[in-house]
Every structure is written in C-alpha cells, then in structure tokens.
Design a protein around this motif. Structure first.
Motif, PDB file in Angstrom:
ATOM      1  N   LYS A 213       6.576  21.156  -4.715  1.00 34.41           N
ATOM      2  CA  LYS A 213       6.820  20.927  -6.128  1.00 34.41           C
ATOM      3  C   LYS A 213       6.277  22.032  -7.021  1.00 34.41           C
ATOM      4  CE  LYS A 213       6.589  15.913  -5.349  1.00 34.41           C
ATOM      5  NZ  LYS A 213       7.900  15.472  -5.838  1.00 34.41           N
ATOM      6  N   LEU A 264      12.451  21.547  -6.520  1.00 37.07           N
ATOM      7  CA  LEU A 264      13.090  21.140  -7.758  1.00 37.07           C
ATOM      8  C   LEU A 264      12.713  22.134  -8.847  1.00 37.07           C
ATOM      9  CD1 LEU A 264      14.729  18.969  -9.321  1.00 37.07           C
ATOM     10  CD2 LEU A 264      12.542  17.833  -9.793  1.00 37.07           C
ATOM     11  N   MET A 266      11.968  23.516 -12.271  1.00 36.17           N
ATOM     12  CA  MET A 266      11.478  22.835 -13.460  1.00 36.17           C
ATOM     13  C   MET A 266      11.402  23.804 -14.634  1.00 36.17           C
ATOM     14  SD  MET A 266       8.546  20.362 -11.863  1.00 36.17           S
ATOM     15  CE  MET A 266       8.258  19.654 -13.474  1.00 36.17           C
ATOM     16  N   TYR A 296      16.867  18.621 -12.250  1.00 35.63           N
ATOM     17  CA  TYR A 296      15.740  18.105 -13.031  1.00 35.63           C
ATOM     18  C   TYR A 296      16.212  17.573 -14.383  1.00 35.63           C
ATOM     19  CZ  TYR A 296      11.673  17.779 -16.001  1.00 35.63           C
ATOM     20  OH  TYR A 296      10.728  17.308 -16.874  1.00 35.63           O
TER      21      TYR A 296
END
Length: 375
Positions: A213, A264, A266, A296
């Motif tokens: 992440k 992901l 961001m 996202y």
C-alpha cells in the motif's frame, strides 16, 4: 515472434530454469516490444494444488500448529498473544462468502470480517471495519469451498483478508482437502502478515495476492494506523515469493501458482509507489507479476467532516463595539484526510507504470490479448 502454440511446445525439460529464462530474455530483446502473459519459464503443463501434495503426517502437523497458535495468538504483526479460545484478541473472526464473476467461470471469493489494519480509505470498510458477517467453524467454511467448486465451477478459492484468522483458514483448507477440494488456494492479503502466519500457510497456499500500500512510516501511521507496515510488507512479500515463486499459468491462461503484487495508486503518493516498485525489482524479482490499480476513490473515513472541537470561534469587533463570530471558508470545508480526498489522475497512474518499467519490471496485469484468465 512466438505463437501461443509455440509457447506451449517449449521443451521445458531440456533446459534448466535459469539458462532457459536467460535465453528467453535474449530472444525477447530482439523482438518488437509487446505484452506477454505467457512465457516459457512461467508456463505449466498441468498443476496440482500444493495442499494435495502434503502427506498425512505433514497435514497433521499443520493442524497441530494451527491449534497451538490459537492458544497464544501471534499470527499477525500486532502479536497480542491472547488465548483465542477465550477471547477475540484484537479482532473478531467470522466468514462471509460471496462468489464474484472473474475470468471464464469466476474466482470463488470468501470475505473475512475484520482486519488487522485500519486503512482510512478502505473500500470494503463495511466488512473489515464494521465486521458484518456470520460465524462459521473451519469445517463449515470448508463446505462452502466445496460448494463453490462443485456448484459454481470456479477457478480457485480466493480468501480475502484472512491474515487475522490464519489458524482457522489453515484448518478449513485441510478439512476441504479431505472433502475433495482440488482447486488452487489464493491468499488475498494486505501483506501485514507475520512470518509465523506465513509459515503456517506454506504448502497450503498456491497463489499469494498481497497489496503493497504505502512506503513511508508517516503514510503508514496516518493512513493505515500501523507504524511498521512497510517493513512488515517487505518481509512478508519476500517470504511469499520464496514459497511460491513468480506467477505461473497453465496453457489456458489461468494462473495456478506464484506471487501477484497489487499496488493501489493513491493521490499524491507517486514517490511512495516508486519506492515500492524499486523494492520489488531489486529484492523480490524483476519477473514479479504486478497489478497497478487505478480504481482508488475516497471511501470509509476520507472526506468526512472533522469532528467539531470545543473552541471559541474567532470574533471581530465592528464599529460601535458590536462583536460577532467569524466562520471562514476553510472551516466550513474542513474534512478528514483532505490530501487523498479525490480520485487519482491518468498522469499519476501512468507515472507509477513508468516508474515500474524503469526499474525493470515487465509483467503487468494488463487486459489479456487472448482468452486467458487473469486474477
């Protein structure tokens, strides 16, 4: 240019893996650039799930370890050490099943309530934060695996957010093995796993599907509520790769074994993504399969109004001594986690992809140019 049939006829037994991979790279370097989903080093003639290869003695040892971990839980990095027979520790456990349509026949997805992270932007927060679901024994959960296999005709059993219930998951896989399960097991995780947890899953899981992440401690602390996330994720992903290697497919394009890392994208976090891609290339494998995700959206706590503070608003005094409170635009628009309160841009997504390519990564989860199935 290789044809798909030529790839399937590659004489895998005639060359050791390392020389074969080196030769393949040399051949590809002379070809026009294109996206390859199937390549000889990553193509399997057939596949038997790893848990089917366990002996009865090994399976018995796995069960014993799972029960032992329940009595003093250390199977997530929070290491609470509680007796899970008497109390829930940091998080409850319950199972929630939902078959989702993916690929040809779909992936048999099993969602677990709760999570050992508290991501402020979680897109499944109704399950992971609010713990919606119902309780199942490992044997009851195994019966759902069999239903997904026999009735749903799915390609795999996809265990989503299982980190905090690893002992129960291990027991359910072993129970399903005895019931006739023959599908690969996908371990769909945040990468916030302890090495003890992954040791328990070694030999039970065929495909590891971790997220990576964020990279920095500040982002981890603020957005995931975990100070050491990146350090844990690095260690966990290396161990996952040690167990199952790079992602491999059978000739129909269906993934059967290996590691697939998701990131992901961001808002405003491109620098963190670059660090993650560099780590994967330098410390895991340049052949690691990567899914750079662009979906996202603000969710969970992102964009919600900040809690009102008990403080006196600023005041001004008008001519004549009349006072009144001042409400500024910033106060009326003040929301939580404002820095990620927007979708990502195409430029941010393409920037992460280019960063991955610069460090030598080349296997991406792009839409397949064949009839195969990508997880």
């Amino acid at each position: 240019m290789f044809s798909s049939m030529a790839l399937m006829r590659w004489p895998q037994q005639s060359l050791a893996r390392a020389p074969r991979l080196q030769y393949f790279r040399q051949v590809v370097a002379r070809q026009p650039r294109r996206s390859l989903h199937l390549a000889p080093p990553f193509l399997l003639d057939d596949y038997i799930p790893l848990y089917q290869l366990l002996s009865s003695v090994e399976a018995s040892k796995k069960r014993s370890r799972a029960y032992a971990h329940l009595s003093s839980c250390n199977l997530c990095p929070r290491l609470c050490g509680v007796n899970r027979y008497e109390t829930t520790g940091v998080f409850y456990w319950s199972g929630r099943q939902k078959p989702c349509i993916q690929g040809h026949n779909g992936s048999g997805s099993v969602f677990f309530s709760g999570c050992n992270l508290r991501c402020t932007f979680c897109q499944n927060h109704d399950i992971t934060h609010q713990r919606n679901g119902f309780d199942l024994t490992p044997e009851q959960l195994a019966e759902w695996y069999i239903k997904l296999q026999d009735t749903g005709g799915v390609h795999n059993i996809n265990l989503i957010t299982p980190e905090h219930v690893a002992p129960q998951v291990a027991l359910s896989i072993l129970a399903a093995r005895d019931m006739g399960l023959t599908l690969p097991i996908v371990y769909n995780t945040s990468a916030f796993d302890s090495l003890d947890s992954l040791e328990l899953m070694d030999g039970l899981v065929d495909i590891y599907l971790p997220d990576f992440k964020v990279w920095s401690k500040n982002a981890s602390r603020r957005l995931l509520k975990a100070d050491d996330y990146a350090a844990v994720a690095r260690e966990s992903i290396r161990e996952m790769h040690r167990q199952v290697g790079d992602l491999c497919f059978t000739g129909d394009g269906i993934a059967k074994r290996g590691l697939l890392v998701r990131h992901l994208v961001m808002p405003g976090k491109e620098a963190e993504a670059e660090e993650i891609m560099g780590f994967l290339a330098d410390h895991v494998s340049k052949d690691v399969f990567v899914n750079i995700m662009e979906q996202y959206r603000p969710a969970a706590h992102v964009g919600k109004p900040k809690k009102e503070r008990q403080r006196r608003p600023p005041q001004v005094t008008e001519p004549g001594g009349v006072q009144h409170e001042v409400v500024t635009d910033s106060e009326t628009q003040d929301v939580r986690y404002a820095e990620i309160n927007r979708p990502v841009t195409e430029q941010e997504v393409s920037g992460v992809r280019k960063a991955a390519e610069r460090v030598g990564l080349w296997r991406f989860n792009d839409p397949p140019k064949h009839d195969g199935f990508a997880i």
